[in-house]
Design a protein around this motif. Structure first.
Motif, short mmCIF file in Angstrom:
data_model
loop_
_atom_site.label_atom_id
_atom_site.label_comp_id
_atom_site.label_asym_id
_atom_site.label_seq_id
_atom_site.Cartn_x
_atom_site.Cartn_y
_atom_site.Cartn_z
N ALA A 40 -8.29 5.34 15.42
CA ALA A 40 -9.14 4.53 14.55
C ALA A 40 -10.40 5.24 14.11
CB ALA A 40 -9.48 3.21 15.24
N ASP A 41 -11.08 5.91 15.03
CA ASP A 41 -12.32 6.59 14.66
C ASP A 41 -12.06 7.67 13.61
OD1 ASP A 41 -13.93 5.08 16.36
OD2 ASP A 41 -13.61 6.44 18.05
N GLY A 42 -11.01 8.44 13.80
CA GLY A 42 -10.66 9.46 12.82
C GLY A 42 -10.27 8.87 11.48
N ALA A 43 -9.57 7.73 11.52
CA ALA A 43 -9.16 7.07 10.28
C ALA A 43 -10.37 6.60 9.49
CB ALA A 43 -8.24 5.89 10.60
N VAL A 44 -11.35 6.01 10.17
CA VAL A 44 -12.55 5.52 9.50
C VAL A 44 -13.30 6.69 8.85
CG1 VAL A 44 -14.85 4.56 9.92
CG2 VAL A 44 -12.83 3.41 10.83
N ASP A 45 -13.49 7.77 9.59
CA ASP A 45 -14.21 8.92 9.02
C ASP A 45 -13.46 9.53 7.84
OD1 ASP A 45 -16.73 9.29 10.26
OD2 ASP A 45 -15.75 9.95 12.09
N GLU A 46 -12.13 9.56 7.92
CA GLU A 46 -11.36 10.12 6.81
C GLU A 46 -11.39 9.21 5.60
OE1 GLU A 46 -8.59 13.13 5.16
OE2 GLU A 46 -10.52 12.93 6.18
N MET A 47 -11.41 7.88 5.81
CA MET A 47 -11.57 6.96 4.69
C MET A 47 -12.90 7.20 3.98
SD MET A 47 -10.29 3.39 6.42
CE MET A 47 -8.64 3.19 7.08
N ILE A 48 -13.95 7.40 4.77
CA ILE A 48 -15.27 7.62 4.19
C ILE A 48 -15.33 8.95 3.46
CG2 ILE A 48 -17.72 7.98 4.75
CD1 ILE A 48 -17.24 5.98 7.11
N ARG A 49 -14.78 10.00 4.07
CA ARG A 49 -14.77 11.31 3.40
C ARG A 49 -13.98 11.25 2.10
NH1 ARG A 49 -11.71 15.57 2.08
NH2 ARG A 49 -9.82 14.49 2.81
N GLN A 53 0.45 7.74 7.39
CA GLN A 53 -0.83 7.67 8.09
C GLN A 53 -1.07 6.26 8.65
OE1 GLN A 53 -3.04 10.57 8.45
NE2 GLN A 53 -0.94 11.25 8.04
N ARG A 54 -0.62 5.28 7.93
CA ARG A 54 -0.71 3.90 8.44
C ARG A 54 0.14 3.75 9.70
NH1 ARG A 54 -0.48 -1.74 5.93
NH2 ARG A 54 0.71 -2.94 7.43
N ASP A 55 1.35 4.27 9.67
CA ASP A 55 2.22 4.17 10.85
C ASP A 55 1.62 4.91 12.04
OD1 ASP A 55 4.00 2.68 9.37
OD2 ASP A 55 5.37 4.35 8.98
N LEU A 56 1.01 6.07 11.77
CA LEU A 56 0.37 6.82 12.84
C LEU A 56 -0.79 6.03 13.44
CD1 LEU A 56 0.16 9.46 14.45
CD2 LEU A 56 -1.32 10.34 12.61
N LEU A 57 -1.59 5.42 12.59
CA LEU A 57 -2.71 4.61 13.07
C LEU A 57 -2.22 3.44 13.91
CD1 LEU A 57 -5.70 3.83 13.12
CD2 LEU A 57 -5.40 2.78 10.87
N LEU A 58 -1.16 2.79 13.46
CA LEU A 58 -0.62 1.65 14.19
C LEU A 58 0.06 2.05 15.50
CD1 LEU A 58 0.84 -0.58 11.33
CD2 LEU A 58 -0.93 -1.20 12.96
N SER A 59 0.48 3.30 15.59
CA SER A 59 1.16 3.74 16.81
C SER A 59 0.21 3.77 18.01
CB SER A 59 1.78 5.13 16.60
OG SER A 59 0.76 6.14 16.52
N THR A 97 -2.17 2.03 2.15
CA THR A 97 -1.00 1.60 1.39
C THR A 97 -0.30 2.78 0.74
OG1 THR A 97 -2.03 -0.55 0.92
CG2 THR A 97 -0.20 0.12 -0.51
N ASP A 98 -1.08 3.71 0.20
CA ASP A 98 -0.51 4.86 -0.50
C ASP A 98 0.03 5.92 0.45
OD1 ASP A 98 -1.21 3.67 -2.86
OD2 ASP A 98 -3.01 4.88 -3.19
N HIS A 99 -0.38 5.86 1.72
CA HIS A 99 0.05 6.86 2.71
C HIS A 99 0.64 6.14 3.93
CE1 HIS A 99 -3.03 8.90 0.28
NE2 HIS A 99 -2.30 9.98 0.46
N LEU A 134 -6.84 -6.50 10.59
CA LEU A 134 -5.92 -6.50 9.46
C LEU A 134 -4.57 -5.90 9.79
CD1 LEU A 134 -8.35 -5.40 6.60
CD2 LEU A 134 -7.32 -7.66 6.85
N LEU A 135 -4.56 -4.90 10.65
CA LEU A 135 -3.33 -4.14 10.88
C LEU A 135 -2.57 -4.54 12.12
CD1 LEU A 135 -4.59 -0.56 9.95
CD2 LEU A 135 -3.31 -2.15 8.51
N THR A 136 -3.24 -5.13 13.10
CA THR A 136 -2.55 -5.43 14.35
C THR A 136 -2.11 -6.88 14.46
OG1 THR A 136 -4.66 -5.84 15.50
CG2 THR A 136 -3.81 -3.59 15.54
N ARG A 137 -2.47 -7.70 13.50
CA ARG A 137 -1.90 -9.05 13.47
C ARG A 137 -0.43 -8.94 13.08
NH1 ARG A 137 -5.54 -13.47 12.74
NH2 ARG A 137 -7.59 -12.82 13.51
N PRO A 138 0.40 -9.94 13.46
CA PRO A 138 1.84 -9.87 13.14
C PRO A 138 2.11 -10.22 11.68
CG PRO A 138 1.34 -11.90 14.29
CD PRO A 138 0.07 -11.10 14.29
#
Length: 421
Positions: free
Chosen positions: A292-301, A280-286, A275-277, A387-391
């Motif tokens: 996705a794997d990179g996003a999960v690891d970055e969320m954890i870090r 990054q959300r748009d990049l993930l949805l693209s 939400t704050d970035h 959560l992100l790919t539903r309409p």
């Protein structure tokens, strides 16, 4: 530079000394950016600092320090306990030793039994179930339109997945969810005039009831085994051993409290970060599968669900320019290690393309590396896909309600909203 400090908390400590703030309950109530700035100052020092909290401990704040200590269990031992206060002998006798508090042959044997129970067939079934549970949770959210994310989404996924994998009958689950909350509700900092650090071990009554419950299930599974994890654990035969009743209870408590708590926190922080970035959300949805794997690891870090674990020095060893001696207490500050400028360029940025990303969100390696790391990643990826790919449009609303914990990066609640296009 080695700062003068009392060993094991004897003598006087300089209230202005670096690291002194880590002993103050108020420090853990500060906004995250101020706490992270304090850790950055500690990382800039030449050697670990002494924190005069309770018996006192040495703070390991750099990535290399935390990783080295994690991989030297003969020097930096988990026994008698990785949390504060260390579990009392009567608690260990009553509940059994948790795997996280064991070393050497005892830890290796218990971990071997547990790993043997996680068969490829069981893991494949668990991954299939994760996707089904994630879809069902989002279906329920879209139907019911709740506005609180932790209880409606983030807590449900790991709890349901673990219960399904363990084979917990449906009529036990509401009580288990309640016991998990009671066992972990005091992990944090108590507010008010009586403020003081509160750590794991306060929910003994909840843990006792939860362990009695799983003991009953374990006895049933020994008589009539099924395809679930409890059956595999109590019927395992690793060098002639399976999990006894207390070992099963201790493992179940660890799995429920640690597995549910850490994953739900990572998921909740993940929604806030996206939400704050929005870039990054748009990049993930693209290209969700690509990123996705990179996003999960970055969320954890970025969130580091577990802030710190303790170790007891068992043998003389020099680390970070300081000579540690047997009996010294050290704390591995994962929250600081995951922002180490020497390892992570622009460490405060949230970047789902960060590569490499050698975060220590599941520990620093070694024998205590998190057994549930793979499943946690699968859970987060499956849920965010739904959560992100539903309409619908999904966002956090307002700021998270942090627990102010010095143990885990816990979020009590987070408002959220779905917006149909």
């Amino acid at each position: 530079m080695t700062l003068p400090a009392p060993r094991h908390g004897t003598g006087a400590a300089d209230p202005a000394a670096p690291g002194r703030e880590l002993a103050e309950p108020g420090f853990w109530q500060l906004p995250p950016e101020r706490r992270l700035a304090a850790f950055a100052r500690l990382r800039a020092l030449d050697s670990p600092v002494f924190v005069p909290e309770g018996p006192g401990h040495w703070a390991l704040v750099r990535h290399a320090q935390v990783q080295e200590a994690s991989r030297l269990p003969k020097v930096f031992a988990s026994a008698p306990g990785v949390t504060t206060p260390e579990p009392a002998r009567w608690v260990r006798a009553l509940f059994g030793d948790s795997m996280v508090n064991l070393d050497g042959a005892d830890h290796a044997q218990l971990r071997k039994i547990v790993q043997r129970a996680f068969t490829p067939r069981l893991l494949a079934a668990a991954e299939e179930d994760i996707h089904a549970v994630a879809a069902r949770i989002v279906d329920d959210v879209l139907t019911g339109q709740p506005d609180e994310f932790v209880s409606a989404v983030a807590s449900r996924l790991p709890l349901e997945v673990i219960c399904n994998m363990m084979g917990i009958p449906e009529h036990y689950r509401a009580e288990i969810a309640d016991r998990v909350d009671h066992a972990s509700e005091n992990i944090g900092v108590e507010r008010g005039l009586a403020a003081r650090l509160r750590m794991p071990g306060r929910g003994l009554r909840a843990l006792a009831r939860m362990q009695r419950m799983v003991a009953r299930i374990g006895r049933e599974r020994r008589k009539n085994p099924t395809d679930d994890l409890i059956s595999a654990l109590v019927c395992a035969n690793v060098d002639g051993q399976a999990l006894g009743t207390r070992q099963l209870g201790a493992f179940f408590s660890l799995l429920m409290v640690a597995g549910v708590e850490t994953t739900r926190n990572a998921i909740t922080h993940g929604l806030t970060l996206l939400t704050d970035h929005p870039d990054q959300r748009d990049l993930l949805l693209s290209d969700f599968e690509k990123y996705a794997d990179g996003a999960v690891d970055e969320m954890i870090r970025h969130s580091t669900p577990i802030i710190q674990f303790r170790r007891t020095v068992a043998a003389e060893h020099t680390l970070g320019g300081h000579l540690f001696r047997p009996g010294d207490k050290v704390v591995l500050y994962y929250a600081s290690a995951n922002r180490d400028e020497a390892v992570f360029p622009d460490p405060d940025a949230f970047d789902i393309t960060r590569s490499p990303n050698p975060h220590l969100g599941f520990g620093g390696g070694g024998p205590h590396f998190c057994l549930g790391a793979h499943l946690a990643r699968v859970e987060m990826k499956a849920l965010f896909r739904q959560l992100l790919t539903r309409p619908v449009g999904l966002r956090a609303v307002g700021l998270p309600d942090f627990a102010g914990s010095n143990f885990d990066n816990r979020v009590r609640s987070l408002k959220f909203a779905f917006e149909r296009p």
